[in-house]
Design a protein around this motif. Structure first.
Motif, mmCIF file in Angstrom:
data_model
loop_
_atom_site.group_PDB
_atom_site.id
_atom_site.type_symbol
_atom_site.label_atom_id
_atom_site.label_comp_id
_atom_site.label_asym_id
_atom_site.label_seq_id
_atom_site.Cartn_x
_atom_site.Cartn_y
_atom_site.Cartn_z
ATOM 1 N N GLU A 158 31.282 48.717 -31.415
ATOM 2 C CA GLU A 158 32.413 47.767 -31.338
ATOM 3 C C GLU A 158 31.822 46.607 -32.031
ATOM 4 O O GLU A 158 32.895 45.867 -32.600
ATOM 5 C CB GLU A 158 32.673 47.602 -29.626
ATOM 6 C CG GLU A 158 33.923 46.833 -29.515
ATOM 7 C CD GLU A 158 33.664 45.356 -29.316
ATOM 8 O OE1 GLU A 158 34.539 44.323 -29.447
ATOM 9 O OE2 GLU A 158 32.660 44.930 -29.068
ATOM 10 N N THR A 159 30.488 45.998 -31.675
ATOM 11 C CA THR A 159 29.893 44.941 -32.362
ATOM 12 C C THR A 159 30.219 44.971 -33.946
ATOM 13 O O THR A 159 30.566 44.078 -34.505
ATOM 14 C CB THR A 159 28.785 44.515 -31.689
ATOM 15 O OG1 THR A 159 28.697 44.290 -30.551
ATOM 16 C CG2 THR A 159 28.228 43.317 -32.687
ATOM 17 N N ARG A 160 29.524 45.941 -34.325
ATOM 18 C CA ARG A 160 29.498 46.301 -35.796
ATOM 19 C C ARG A 160 30.944 46.451 -36.379
ATOM 20 O O ARG A 160 31.208 45.687 -37.484
ATOM 21 C CB ARG A 160 28.651 47.600 -35.910
ATOM 22 C CG ARG A 160 27.342 47.659 -35.910
ATOM 23 C CD ARG A 160 26.885 46.778 -36.959
ATOM 24 N NE ARG A 160 25.185 46.813 -36.692
ATOM 25 C CZ ARG A 160 24.364 46.154 -37.411
ATOM 26 N NH1 ARG A 160 24.910 45.566 -38.466
ATOM 27 N NH2 ARG A 160 22.899 46.287 -37.082
ATOM 28 N N LEU A 161 31.847 46.742 -35.700
ATOM 29 C CA LEU A 161 33.299 46.957 -36.239
ATOM 30 C C LEU A 161 33.774 45.776 -36.045
ATOM 31 O O LEU A 161 34.709 45.197 -36.944
ATOM 32 C CB LEU A 161 33.735 48.052 -35.512
ATOM 33 C CG LEU A 161 33.538 49.400 -35.954
ATOM 34 C CD1 LEU A 161 34.449 50.363 -35.166
ATOM 35 C CD2 LEU A 161 33.657 49.971 -37.103
ATOM 36 N N ALA A 162 33.581 45.097 -35.026
ATOM 37 C CA ALA A 162 34.359 43.566 -35.062
ATOM 38 C C ALA A 162 33.754 42.728 -36.128
ATOM 39 O O ALA A 162 34.635 41.859 -36.796
ATOM 40 C CB ALA A 162 33.948 43.043 -33.548
ATOM 41 N N MET A 163 32.530 42.659 -36.493
ATOM 42 C CA MET A 163 31.850 41.866 -37.706
ATOM 43 C C MET A 163 32.505 42.231 -38.869
ATOM 44 O O MET A 163 32.848 41.472 -39.712
ATOM 45 C CB MET A 163 30.330 41.900 -37.370
ATOM 46 C CG MET A 163 29.880 41.454 -36.416
ATOM 47 S SD MET A 163 28.064 40.959 -36.536
ATOM 48 C CE MET A 163 27.379 42.753 -36.374
ATOM 49 N N THR A 164 32.706 43.536 -39.334
ATOM 50 C CA THR A 164 33.341 44.055 -40.267
ATOM 51 C C THR A 164 34.625 43.650 -40.652
ATOM 52 O O THR A 164 35.005 43.185 -41.476
ATOM 53 C CB THR A 164 33.079 45.500 -40.258
ATOM 54 O OG1 THR A 164 31.983 46.130 -40.106
ATOM 55 C CG2 THR A 164 33.723 46.258 -41.509
ATOM 56 N N ARG A 165 35.462 43.736 -39.301
ATOM 57 C CA ARG A 165 36.804 43.060 -39.296
ATOM 58 C C ARG A 165 36.881 41.671 -39.820
ATOM 59 O O ARG A 165 37.842 41.235 -40.532
ATOM 60 C CB ARG A 165 37.661 43.766 -38.053
ATOM 61 C CG ARG A 165 39.059 43.033 -37.936
ATOM 62 C CD ARG A 165 39.703 43.031 -39.018
ATOM 63 N NE ARG A 165 40.348 44.408 -39.457
ATOM 64 C CZ ARG A 165 40.988 44.552 -40.704
ATOM 65 N NH1 ARG A 165 41.209 43.425 -41.286
ATOM 66 N NH2 ARG A 165 41.638 45.666 -40.756
ATOM 67 N N TYR A 166 35.885 41.084 -39.093
ATOM 68 C CA TYR A 166 35.883 39.531 -39.329
ATOM 69 C C TYR A 166 35.739 39.399 -40.764
ATOM 70 O O TYR A 166 36.588 38.553 -41.416
ATOM 71 C CB TYR A 166 34.909 38.887 -38.613
ATOM 72 C CG TYR A 166 34.995 37.391 -38.659
ATOM 73 C CD1 TYR A 166 35.286 36.526 -37.793
ATOM 74 C CD2 TYR A 166 34.193 36.719 -40.051
ATOM 75 C CE1 TYR A 166 35.475 35.274 -37.703
ATOM 76 C CE2 TYR A 166 34.213 35.513 -39.913
ATOM 77 C CZ TYR A 166 34.646 34.510 -38.952
ATOM 78 O OH TYR A 166 34.881 33.263 -38.971
ATOM 79 N N ILE A 167 34.869 40.041 -41.362
ATOM 80 C CA ILE A 167 34.500 39.740 -42.773
ATOM 81 C C ILE A 167 35.642 40.119 -43.809
ATOM 82 O O ILE A 167 36.097 39.313 -44.785
ATOM 83 C CB ILE A 167 33.414 40.435 -43.323
ATOM 84 C CG1 ILE A 167 31.999 39.925 -42.601
ATOM 85 C CG2 ILE A 167 33.078 40.388 -44.910
ATOM 86 C CD1 ILE A 167 30.487 40.657 -42.723
ATOM 87 N N LEU A 168 36.323 41.345 -43.354
ATOM 88 C CA LEU A 168 37.593 41.688 -44.220
ATOM 89 C C LEU A 168 38.763 40.770 -44.305
ATOM 90 O O LEU A 168 39.114 40.429 -45.073
ATOM 91 C CB LEU A 168 38.000 43.019 -43.636
ATOM 92 C CG LEU A 168 37.122 44.296 -43.961
ATOM 93 C CD1 LEU A 168 37.532 45.674 -43.328
ATOM 94 C CD2 LEU A 168 37.265 44.680 -45.583
#
Length: 215
Positions: A158-168
């Protein structure tokens, strides 16, 4: 002469028929469940997952109520995941949860489905819907199973995906700014402001999105 040709043709047809019957008789059916299970395991061990899938079909069709079926499903799901065949892994997980969806079974099955979706990501830009859907699944899992042994791993996903979504979201906002659409840019930055991930928490990758996501 005509009689010889006729006899020869008849012999050829008979040979084809006998050959066809012989090959058909060699097909396996009506075997015990343990036979199919052990044969499937040998195919998995040898890396022939297509053969293992076909053998599982025989197990399932001949012994629909066998207690070996749920275990076989889990083994095939993990085997396909190990081979990075994530859609097939999710297929087995979906079927497993439909049939054997007790609370304890779902704890593991839902974790494996989240894991398969996460490792099935190939490009954050192209897989944005999969990222969002997997984020929802991960957050629901954390709420539903807070004491599960798999919850810490789901939290990492969840943390990895949340950071990825932030960058996107930030990249999309920058793109809108370059196209002179500041209002659209504000929408994506507002989405980031609503989340718990902050800009200082992330070190954006210079390249290699895929490897960064899983490091």
């Amino acid at each position: 002469m005509r009689r010889i040709v006729t006899m020869a043709l008849a012999g050829a047809v008979a040979a084809l028929l006998l050959g066809g019957c012989g090959s058909k008789s060699e097909q396996e059916f009506e075997k015990p469940a343990l036979y199919w299970y052990q044969k499937m395991m040998k195919a998995v061990a040898s890396g022939n997952l297509e053969k293992a899938d076909n053998i599982f079909t025989s197990l399932e069709s001949e012994h629909i109520s066998s207690p070996l079926i749920p275990q076989a499903m889990m083994i095939l799901a993990q085997a396909h995941m190990d081979e990075e065949e994530y859609l097939l892994a999710q297929f087995y997980m979906d079927e497993y949860m439909k049939r054997y969806g007790s609370f304890q079974n779902r704890v593991l099955a839902e974790f494996m489905k989240i894991k398969a979706a996460f490792y099935g990501l190939h490009s954050p830009q192209r897989d944005q819907k999969l990222i969002d859907d997997t984020l929802v699944r991960a957050r629901n899992y954390i709420v539903k199973y807070p004491t599960s042994e798999f919850t810490p791993m789901v939290q990492t996903i969840e943390t990895r995906l949340a950071m990825t979504r932030y960058i996107l979201n930030e990249k999309i906002a920058q793109l809108y700014e370059r196209r002179d659409k500041p209002e659209a840019a504000k929408i994506y930055r507002a989405r980031n402001a609503e989340g718990w991930v902050k800009k200082d928490d992330i070190e954006p990758p210079e390249s290699g999105w895929f490897s960064w996501l899983f490091e």
